[in-house]
Design an enzyme around this catalytic site. Structure first.
Site, short mmCIF file in Angstrom:
data_model
loop_
_atom_site.label_atom_id
_atom_site.label_comp_id
_atom_site.label_asym_id
_atom_site.label_seq_id
_atom_site.Cartn_x
_atom_site.Cartn_y
_atom_site.Cartn_z
N GLY A 46 13.39 -34.90 -10.15
CA GLY A 46 11.94 -35.41 -10.37
C GLY A 46 12.05 -36.79 -11.08
O GLY A 46 12.96 -36.91 -11.78
N GLN A 51 8.85 -43.96 -15.47
CA GLN A 51 10.17 -43.65 -16.20
C GLN A 51 11.04 -45.04 -15.20
O GLN A 51 12.32 -45.36 -15.72
CB GLN A 51 10.92 -42.38 -15.47
CG GLN A 51 10.46 -41.30 -16.15
CD GLN A 51 11.22 -40.11 -15.89
OE1 GLN A 51 10.80 -39.35 -14.91
NE2 GLN A 51 12.41 -39.56 -16.18
N CYS A 102 16.32 -34.95 -19.21
CA CYS A 102 15.22 -35.85 -18.71
C CYS A 102 16.20 -37.20 -18.77
O CYS A 102 17.10 -37.60 -19.58
CB CYS A 102 14.10 -36.23 -19.67
SG CYS A 102 12.99 -37.48 -19.21
N LEU A 103 15.81 -37.94 -17.40
CA LEU A 103 16.85 -39.20 -17.39
C LEU A 103 16.44 -40.13 -18.05
O LEU A 103 17.20 -41.22 -18.45
CB LEU A 103 16.50 -39.66 -15.77
CG LEU A 103 16.99 -38.75 -14.79
CD1 LEU A 103 16.43 -39.13 -13.48
CD2 LEU A 103 18.41 -38.40 -14.48
N HIS A 144 6.89 -31.00 -16.19
CA HIS A 144 7.75 -31.98 -16.95
C HIS A 144 7.37 -33.65 -16.42
O HIS A 144 6.96 -34.27 -17.23
CB HIS A 144 9.18 -31.90 -16.53
CG HIS A 144 9.88 -32.86 -17.15
ND1 HIS A 144 10.84 -32.66 -18.30
CD2 HIS A 144 10.30 -34.05 -16.85
CE1 HIS A 144 11.61 -33.46 -18.78
NE2 HIS A 144 11.26 -34.69 -17.92
N GLU A 145 7.48 -33.77 -15.08
CA GLU A 145 7.07 -35.07 -14.41
C GLU A 145 5.46 -35.37 -14.79
O GLU A 145 5.20 -36.66 -14.88
CB GLU A 145 7.22 -35.05 -12.91
CG GLU A 145 8.63 -34.79 -12.73
CD GLU A 145 9.69 -35.65 -13.62
OE1 GLU A 145 9.50 -37.07 -13.71
OE2 GLU A 145 10.87 -35.16 -13.63
N HIS A 148 4.96 -36.73 -18.18
CA HIS A 148 5.35 -38.28 -18.20
C HIS A 148 4.12 -39.04 -17.98
O HIS A 148 3.95 -40.18 -18.68
CB HIS A 148 6.56 -38.71 -17.43
CG HIS A 148 7.82 -38.16 -17.96
ND1 HIS A 148 8.44 -38.85 -18.80
CD2 HIS A 148 8.78 -37.43 -17.51
CE1 HIS A 148 9.56 -38.60 -18.89
NE2 HIS A 148 9.85 -37.77 -18.11
#
Length: 174
Positions: A46, A51, A102-103, A144-145, A148
């Site tokens: 995702g 991000q 997380c990226l 999670h997304e 953000h």
């Protein structure tokens, strides 16, 4: 399509509440396509627009539940989801603790409690209303997304965060 740079903490865009998308135009389509490519190359399941440094309410998710009894070549194909202006409209009372990474926060993982089931509404890339009921890991990914988009990163919700050992990191990737 191009791969965009994934921003990491402490970049302030990750702490900002993202603004609603109002134009479903070519620029938005380019951002969506770039985000999909960036997510796949990273690799991730995702990605939220903040991000990649864009403070708009947009997430892309690509995921499929794996069947442990099937060989890799027989696994179901991943499904791609694009949600513009996503909102969680319903959530289960039951929560499950799971491991997240997380990226935008490389080299750390954490244990986070998330709702087991959620319903999400939003729009597709063309501005058409869409709705999805998600459970398990798919529900976790969307929560999670969407966090953000609110300027929330998973350590804010984690009961524990740590740098995994090489063995743990390998197990997480698998």
């Amino acid at each position: 399509m191009s791969i965009r740079k994934i921003v990491t903490l402490p970049d302030p865009v990750l702490r900002r509440k993202a603004r609603k998308v109002t134009a479903f135009d070519k620029e938005l389509h380019t951002l969506i396509d770039d985000m999909i490519e960036t997510m796949r190359v990273a690799p991730g399941v995702g990605l939220a627009a903040p991000q990649v440094g864009d403070s708009r309410r947009l997430v892309v998710v690509e995921y499929a539940e794996e069947d442990e009894q099937l060989e890799e070549s027989q696994q179901p194909p991943k499904k791609l989801y694009v949600f513009v202006n996503p909102e969680i409209t319903d959530k289960s009372e039951e929560e499950e603790v799971g491991l997240e990474g997380c990226l935008s926060i490389p080299e750390l993982v954490g244990e986070v409690s998330r709702h087991s089931r959620i319903t999400i509404k939003g729009f597709n890339r063309h501005g058409k209303p869409i709705r999805l009921k998600a459970e398990g890991w798919l529900a976790r990914i969307f929560q999670h997304e969407i966090d953000h988009l609110e300027g929330i990163v998973y350590p804010d919700r984690a009961t524990r965060v740590w740098k995994p050992s090489a063995e743990e990191a390998e197990a997480i990737r698998d």
